[in-house]
Write a protein that holds these residues in place. Structure first.
Motif, PDB file in Angstrom:
ATOM      1  N   MET A  52     -19.080  28.044  72.404  1.00  0.00           N
ATOM      2  CA  MET A  52     -18.382  28.916  71.456  1.00  0.00           C
ATOM      3  C   MET A  52     -17.065  29.403  72.042  1.00  0.00           C
ATOM      4  SD  MET A  52     -21.542  31.096  69.820  1.00  0.00           S
ATOM      5  CE  MET A  52     -20.463  31.913  68.643  1.00  0.00           C
ATOM      6  N   ASN A  53     -17.058  29.763  73.324  1.00  0.00           N
ATOM      7  CA  ASN A  53     -15.815  30.215  73.948  1.00  0.00           C
ATOM      8  C   ASN A  53     -14.793  29.081  74.024  1.00  0.00           C
ATOM      9  OD1 ASN A  53     -16.975  32.707  74.312  1.00  0.00           O
ATOM     10  ND2 ASN A  53     -17.510  32.373  76.448  1.00  0.00           N
ATOM     11  N   PHE A  54     -15.274  27.870  74.307  1.00  0.00           N
ATOM     12  CA  PHE A  54     -14.378  26.713  74.357  1.00  0.00           C
ATOM     13  C   PHE A  54     -13.794  26.420  72.981  1.00  0.00           C
ATOM     14  CE2 PHE A  54     -13.748  22.025  74.369  1.00  0.00           C
ATOM     15  CZ  PHE A  54     -12.740  21.978  75.317  1.00  0.00           C
ATOM     16  N   SER A  55     -14.630  26.549  71.937  1.00  0.00           N
ATOM     17  CA  SER A  55     -14.121  26.336  70.577  1.00  0.00           C
ATOM     18  C   SER A  55     -13.104  27.398  70.200  1.00  0.00           C
ATOM     19  CB  SER A  55     -15.286  26.333  69.582  1.00  0.00           C
ATOM     20  OG  SER A  55     -15.930  27.589  69.560  1.00  0.00           O
ATOM     21  N   ALA A  56     -13.283  28.624  70.689  1.00  0.00           N
ATOM     22  CA  ALA A  56     -12.298  29.674  70.430  1.00  0.00           C
ATOM     23  C   ALA A  56     -10.957  29.330  71.058  1.00  0.00           C
ATOM     24  CB  ALA A  56     -12.806  31.015  70.976  1.00  0.00           C
ATOM     25  N   ILE A  57     -10.981  28.779  72.269  1.00  0.00           N
ATOM     26  CA  ILE A  57      -9.735  28.369  72.934  1.00  0.00           C
ATOM     27  C   ILE A  57      -9.060  27.234  72.178  1.00  0.00           C
ATOM     28  CG2 ILE A  57      -8.793  27.365  75.043  1.00  0.00           C
ATOM     29  CD1 ILE A  57     -11.016  28.817  76.573  1.00  0.00           C
ATOM     30  N   LEU A  58      -9.856  26.257  71.728  1.00  0.00           N
ATOM     31  CA  LEU A  58      -9.290  25.127  70.988  1.00  0.00           C
ATOM     32  C   LEU A  58      -8.656  25.580  69.681  1.00  0.00           C
ATOM     33  CD1 LEU A  58     -11.959  22.301  71.464  1.00  0.00           C
ATOM     34  CD2 LEU A  58      -9.751  22.554  72.600  1.00  0.00           C
ATOM     35  N   LEU A  59      -9.356  26.459  68.941  1.00  0.00           N
ATOM     36  CA  LEU A  59      -8.810  26.946  67.671  1.00  0.00           C
ATOM     37  C   LEU A  59      -7.532  27.742  67.888  1.00  0.00           C
ATOM     38  CD1 LEU A  59     -12.067  28.048  65.811  1.00  0.00           C
ATOM     39  CD2 LEU A  59     -10.526  26.209  65.143  1.00  0.00           C
ATOM     40  N   ARG A  60      -7.532  28.577  68.923  1.00  0.00           N
ATOM     41  CA  ARG A  60      -6.338  29.369  69.198  1.00  0.00           C
ATOM     42  C   ARG A  60      -5.154  28.475  69.524  1.00  0.00           C
ATOM     43  NH1 ARG A  60      -7.111  32.891  74.249  1.00  0.00           N
ATOM     44  NH2 ARG A  60      -6.830  30.830  75.192  1.00  0.00           N
ATOM     45  N   ASN A  61      -5.372  27.472  70.375  1.00  0.00           N
ATOM     46  CA  ASN A  61      -4.273  26.570  70.737  1.00  0.00           C
ATOM     47  C   ASN A  61      -3.790  25.753  69.544  1.00  0.00           C
ATOM     48  OD1 ASN A  61      -4.468  27.472  73.368  1.00  0.00           O
ATOM     49  ND2 ASN A  61      -5.776  25.775  74.030  1.00  0.00           N
ATOM     50  N   LYS A  62      -4.738  25.327  68.691  1.00  0.00           N
ATOM     51  CA  LYS A  62      -4.377  24.525  67.541  1.00  0.00           C
ATOM     52  C   LYS A  62      -3.498  25.323  66.573  1.00  0.00           C
ATOM     53  CE  LYS A  62      -6.315  22.169  63.502  1.00  0.00           C
ATOM     54  NZ  LYS A  62      -7.554  21.779  62.787  1.00  0.00           N
TER      55      LYS A  62
END
Length: 291
Positions: A276-286
């Motif tokens: 979940m934390n990794f997906s948060a980073i990916l969404l933020r960067n995207k």
């Protein structure tokens, strides 16, 4: 003149010495915390790696450790997230938009803001008591999945509101002024100019709040979440269990095999949190690239 220069040099030297000592102190304190965490993680991995097998995900809990799994707890956790996420996002982000963009800045809004910031630091067991009184008893939802999801929604709402407000405040005022100058209405400005820029921070806050929720045990124990569930919930009014409750149940048993199962459950929970934390980073960067 030289006396003043010497005194100034001594002050600068003293400040640098104090700065260096504090830096070393902070590094030592951080290293101790990181080392303790690494030792704990290694111990959990050693204990639970042997039990981390497909049976853990496909079998229901059992009184025999060799036949026991956490299928119902994993499914219950996913169901709870699916209920919590849209409710928390709608109410949390909606409240943040209203407080930042529409509410007048007076004593009432300051009082509301103070209460929200205070609620973000309230112990989770208090939300369990509130959920027990409001959802379980007053609304007669009993020990259902819906009661648990609504209780955890109350837990994460203040966190989501505060993080969404910070993301909205970070949007430059020039964006709003440019939108108004082009003839946009207030809602058009908020929905088409402000929120796209604030979305990375909002999504990050929501996902991190969800990560906190799935690791909480005290509120769910308070509202009567079951520790032994050998079935999958067929509706939101059925009984349920989640991963922290299942781990708590295994740790309460005296047999060492159940301790190993608890360690494997902790590994699964940590993997879910990291995902979940990794997906948060990916969404933020995207979304930051698209702004």
């Amino acid at each position: 003149m030289s006396i003043f220069q010497d005194a100034n040099r001594k002050q600068i030297a003293n400040r640098r010495t104090i700065d260096f000592m504090l830096h070393i102190l902070f590094v030592i304190a951080t290293s101790i915390g990181v080392m303790a965490l690494c030792v704990l993680l290694i111990d959990i991995i050693i204990d639970g790696l042997a039990r981390l097998q497909p049976q853990l995900f496909t079998e229901f809990p059992s009184r025999k450790a060799d036949n026991s799994g956490m299928k119902s707890a994993i499914v219950g956790t996913i169901y709870m997230l699916l209920i919590m996420a849209p409710i928390s996002f709608i109410f949390g982000v909606g409240a943040a938009i209203y407080l930042e963009e529409y509410a007048k800045k007076n004593w009432l809004t300051r009082l509301i803001q103070l209460n929200i910031s205070t609620l973000a630091g309230v112990p989770s067991i208090v939300y369990g008591i509130l959920g027990l009184a409001l959802f379980v008893r007053l609304l007669s939802l009993d020990k259902s999945l819906l009661a648990g999801a609504l209780t955890m929604t109350l837990l994460v709402l203040p966190i989501i509101i505060v993080s969404a407000q910070e993301a909205i405040r970070a949007v430059p005022k020039s964006r709003r002024d440019a939108s108004f100058a082009l003839g946009a209405t207030k809602w058009q400005t908020v929905s088409r100019s402000v929120m796209p820029s604030a979305l990375p921070g909002v999504l990050t806050g929501v996902i991190l709040a969800m990560s906190r929720a799935i690791g909480e045990t005290a509120p769910l124990v308070m509202i009567g979440a079951l520790t032994y569930v050998a079935f999958l919930p067929e509706s939101i009014l059925d009984s349920y269990s989640v991963i922290p409750i299942q781990v708590y149940n295994w740790l309460s048993k005296p047999q060492p095999e159940f301790k190993e199962l608890a360690a494997s459950g902790i590994i699964v929970l940590m993997a879910l949190l990291l995902l979940m934390n990794f997906s948060a980073i990916l969404l933020r960067n995207k979304y930051q690239k698209n702004v």
